[in-house]
Enzyme design. Sequence first.
Site, PDB file in Angstrom:
ATOM      1  N   LEU A 126     -41.749  -1.773  69.176  1.00 29.26           N
ATOM      2  CA  LEU A 126     -42.597  -1.251  70.270  1.00 29.26           C
ATOM      3  C   LEU A 126     -42.585   0.251  70.182  1.00 29.26           C
ATOM      4  CD1 LEU A 126     -44.413  -2.719  72.227  1.00 29.26           C
ATOM      5  CD2 LEU A 126     -42.790  -2.846  73.582  1.00 29.26           C
ATOM      6  N   SER A 127     -41.619   0.908  69.832  1.00 31.15           N
ATOM      7  CA  SER A 127     -41.504   2.366  69.690  1.00 31.15           C
ATOM      8  C   SER A 127     -42.054   3.089  70.737  1.00 31.15           C
ATOM      9  CB  SER A 127     -42.373   2.804  68.373  1.00 31.15           C
ATOM     10  OG  SER A 127     -41.822   2.351  67.291  1.00 31.15           O
ATOM     11  N   LEU A 184     -67.225  -1.282  76.120  1.00 29.42           N
ATOM     12  CA  LEU A 184     -65.851  -0.923  75.776  1.00 29.42           C
ATOM     13  C   LEU A 184     -65.284   0.297  76.096  1.00 29.42           C
ATOM     14  CD1 LEU A 184     -63.289  -1.945  73.821  1.00 29.42           C
ATOM     15  CD2 LEU A 184     -64.361  -0.288  72.174  1.00 29.42           C
ATOM     16  N   ASP A 202     -49.752   1.929  62.343  1.00 26.94           N
ATOM     17  CA  ASP A 202     -48.737   2.515  61.366  1.00 26.94           C
ATOM     18  C   ASP A 202     -49.077   2.319  59.901  1.00 26.94           C
ATOM     19  OD1 ASP A 202     -46.128   3.535  60.961  1.00 26.94           O
ATOM     20  OD2 ASP A 202     -45.372   1.815  61.635  1.00 26.94           O
ATOM     21  N   GLY A 203     -48.345   3.340  59.299  1.00 22.53           N
ATOM     22  CA  GLY A 203     -48.427   3.053  57.902  1.00 22.53           C
ATOM     23  C   GLY A 203     -49.526   4.146  56.929  1.00 22.53           C
ATOM     24  N   TRP A 208     -44.024  15.361  67.842  1.00 18.75           N
ATOM     25  CA  TRP A 208     -43.859  16.613  67.674  1.00 18.75           C
ATOM     26  C   TRP A 208     -42.927  16.920  66.609  1.00 18.75           C
ATOM     27  CZ3 TRP A 208     -48.130  19.193  69.832  1.00 18.75           C
ATOM     28  CH2 TRP A 208     -48.420  18.801  70.776  1.00 18.75           C
ATOM     29  N   TRP A 210     -49.562   4.479  52.891  1.00 18.84           N
ATOM     30  CA  TRP A 210     -50.816   4.207  52.201  1.00 18.84           C
ATOM     31  C   TRP A 210     -51.163   5.405  51.277  1.00 18.84           C
ATOM     32  CZ3 TRP A 210     -55.885   6.437  52.236  1.00 18.84           C
ATOM     33  CH2 TRP A 210     -56.763   5.612  51.889  1.00 18.84           C
ATOM     34  N   ARG A 237     -42.725  16.044  63.852  1.00 23.57           N
ATOM     35  CA  ARG A 237     -43.244  16.108  62.424  1.00 23.57           C
ATOM     36  C   ARG A 237     -43.368  17.390  61.888  1.00 23.57           C
ATOM     37  NH1 ARG A 237     -46.378  10.356  61.179  1.00 23.57           N
ATOM     38  NH2 ARG A 237     -44.980   9.294  62.275  1.00 23.57           N
ATOM     39  N   HIS A 239     -53.721   9.865  57.260  1.00 21.34           N
ATOM     40  CA  HIS A 239     -54.298  10.102  58.456  1.00 21.34           C
ATOM     41  C   HIS A 239     -56.001  10.083  58.768  1.00 21.34           C
ATOM     42  CE1 HIS A 239     -50.225  10.382  59.919  1.00 21.34           C
ATOM     43  NE2 HIS A 239     -50.039  11.443  59.443  1.00 21.34           N
ATOM     44  N   GLY A 254     -49.035   7.124  56.394  1.00 26.30           N
ATOM     45  CA  GLY A 254     -48.071   8.017  55.253  1.00 26.30           C
ATOM     46  C   GLY A 254     -47.621   6.917  54.063  1.00 26.30           C
TER      47      GLY A 254
END
Length: 249
Positions: free
Chosen positions: A200-201, A136, A25-26, A74, A30, A76, A42, A28
């Site tokens: 948690l969105s 990983l 998150d963040g 979607w 930033w 946005r 992004h 935008g």
Amino acid sequence: MSHPHREIRPFASSPLPRHIAIIMDGNGRWARRRGKPRIFGHRAGAEALRRTAEACAEWGISHLTLYAFSTENWRRPEGEVRALLALLRRYLQESVADLRRRGVRLRFIGDVQRFSPALRKRMEEVAAALGGNRGLQIILALNYGGRDEIVRACRALARLAAAGEIAADDISEELFARHLDTADVPDPDLVIRTAGEMRLSNFLLWQTAYAEYYSSPVCWPDFNRLELAAAIRAFQMRTRKFGGLASPL
Ligand code: FPP
């Protein structure tokens, strides 16, 4: 004098989280602080994703899930959606060689049917190209929503029941989990959300039932190994009880 070569890592003395899930998150915010368009954030976020995966692969984390695009994203502006999908496409194109070298596998969760056939083909190809790796496992959540995933699992089970292949009472937590997108993936031990948010969105609703939660103050494009190590260390200092009592030392 400080020791620049001695980097901050997770504690060596306690177990690592097996599965880390991150709500990035963040981006935008930033970008806005720098007077730049959101997509600039992004783009920097994609670099943070690379850094984070690199550190996880190096430290021996087994699964890393990243919330890259939610079912709600979607909504946005069309230009931003297109730019996010272009970043994903580019990441899939440019990262294969590096991921292969680092032993990384790639998997996708979410309702990917919504994406173009070309993009889906690319996703399948990259996942197949890395299928032989044993390090990983990166799980990219794309057009992902926890409720949507649960509803899709319900539909799959209802179809099996209607076809007479299972009885209602056969549905257990284990069987249910096997019909989620994350079948065979261990539940996340640690959920990190950046930009100081504490929601948690709609992310991994079923799977995070017992996860430890960590909110990082930095915006996602600034996330780095230092921040990741801080989150892991905080996790390592907690006592997990899973509804029982803490075991005596
Ligand atoms: C949240 O920031 C971030 C997203 C909605 C997208 C996450 C995507 C990336 C990190 C890009 C790259 C993805 C891949 C797979 C290469 P926000 O825009 O909601 O930030 P804000 O809340 O500050 O506006």
